[in-house]
Design a protein around this motif. Structure first.
Motif, short mmCIF file in Angstrom:
data_model
loop_
_atom_site.label_atom_id
_atom_site.label_comp_id
_atom_site.label_asym_id
_atom_site.label_seq_id
_atom_site.Cartn_x
_atom_site.Cartn_y
_atom_site.Cartn_z
N HIS A 96 2.70 -3.50 -37.23
CA HIS A 96 2.55 -3.71 -35.79
C HIS A 96 3.90 -4.06 -35.17
O HIS A 96 4.61 -4.94 -35.66
CB HIS A 96 1.54 -4.83 -35.52
CG HIS A 96 1.27 -5.03 -34.07
ND1 HIS A 96 0.51 -4.15 -33.33
CD2 HIS A 96 1.69 -5.99 -33.21
CE1 HIS A 96 0.46 -4.58 -32.08
NE2 HIS A 96 1.17 -5.68 -31.98
N VAL A 116 5.73 -5.96 -32.66
CA VAL A 116 5.49 -7.15 -31.83
C VAL A 116 6.30 -7.05 -30.55
O VAL A 116 5.80 -7.33 -29.46
CB VAL A 116 5.84 -8.43 -32.61
CG1 VAL A 116 5.73 -9.67 -31.72
CG2 VAL A 116 4.97 -8.56 -33.85
N THR A 152 0.88 -2.82 -28.68
CA THR A 152 0.13 -2.98 -27.44
C THR A 152 1.13 -2.89 -26.31
O THR A 152 2.29 -3.30 -26.45
CB THR A 152 -0.62 -4.32 -27.39
OG1 THR A 152 0.30 -5.38 -27.57
CG2 THR A 152 -1.70 -4.39 -28.47
N LEU A 186 -5.92 -9.24 -30.50
CA LEU A 186 -4.62 -9.32 -29.84
C LEU A 186 -4.67 -8.68 -28.46
O LEU A 186 -4.21 -9.25 -27.47
CB LEU A 186 -3.55 -8.64 -30.70
CG LEU A 186 -2.15 -8.56 -30.11
CD1 LEU A 186 -1.57 -9.94 -29.86
CD2 LEU A 186 -1.25 -7.76 -31.05
N GLU A 235 -4.06 -10.40 -24.71
CA GLU A 235 -3.04 -9.89 -23.80
C GLU A 235 -3.62 -9.46 -22.46
O GLU A 235 -3.02 -9.71 -21.41
CB GLU A 235 -2.28 -8.73 -24.44
CG GLU A 235 -1.39 -9.18 -25.58
CD GLU A 235 -0.62 -8.04 -26.19
OE1 GLU A 235 -0.68 -6.90 -25.69
OE2 GLU A 235 0.07 -8.29 -27.20
#
Length: 170
Positions: free
Chosen positions: A80, A82, A118, A150, A154
């Protein structure tokens, strides 16, 4: 101007929040997201955690000073992303793409099946940028538990359209 990519080192940690702050200035003129330009950053201590686990890479100038970084964490079979930040003076020159490519190459050799992240759906240098690199938007039903949690956090924090995306490595 050619910059090099390398693993981040301990001496980079105190410099990286300024890189992130510079990168965040791109949001200053984006309606509804201006707060990001002055919002919270990853701390030097957080960068050190990525550095000590060999999960952060930097793009450095000719003086070996970081001008961009990407930090990651394992989430199951995926790696992932970050945070990806490139200093404002170096944006639009391909360094973000190069950081993602370097991390993708490394992740593939480590057995990860995909890169995930994301991002904002409606910001040109967010979801549309990643889509041009081959990332696909994940439907809610395609999110594993950690990524779904997550994204939920967010969306609540940012009160703006967010999505999760994935790039297959195999």
């Amino acid at each position: 101007m050619s910059l090099n990519i390398r693993l981040s080192r301990a001496e980079d940690a105190p410099l990286l929040p300024a890189v992130e702050r510079s990168a965040a200035q791109a949001f200053a003129c984006h309606p509804g997201l201006e707060w990001i330009a002055e919002g919270p950053l990853l701390s030097s201590a957080e960068h050190m955690a990525f550095i000590t686990s060999n999960q952060e890479w930097v793009v450095v100038d000719q003086q070996d000073e970081p001008q961009g970084f990407i930090c990651t964490k394992a989430m199951g079979h995926n790696l992932h992303i970050v945070e990806l930040s490139v200093a404002q003076a170096y944006q639009g020159l391909g360094y973000g793409r190069r950081l993602i490519a370097a991390v993708g190459d490394w992740a593939g050799t480590q057995g990860f099946v995909a890169l995930t992240l994301t991002t904002f759906t409606h910001v040109p240098w967010n979801a549309p940028f990643y889509a041009r690199l081959g990332f696909t938007r994940l439907a809610d039903g395609d999110l594993d538990g950690a990524l779904a949690q997550l994204l939920e956090v967010e969306v609540a924090q940012h009160s703006s359209a967010r999505c999760a995306m994935s790039l297959a490595l195999r």
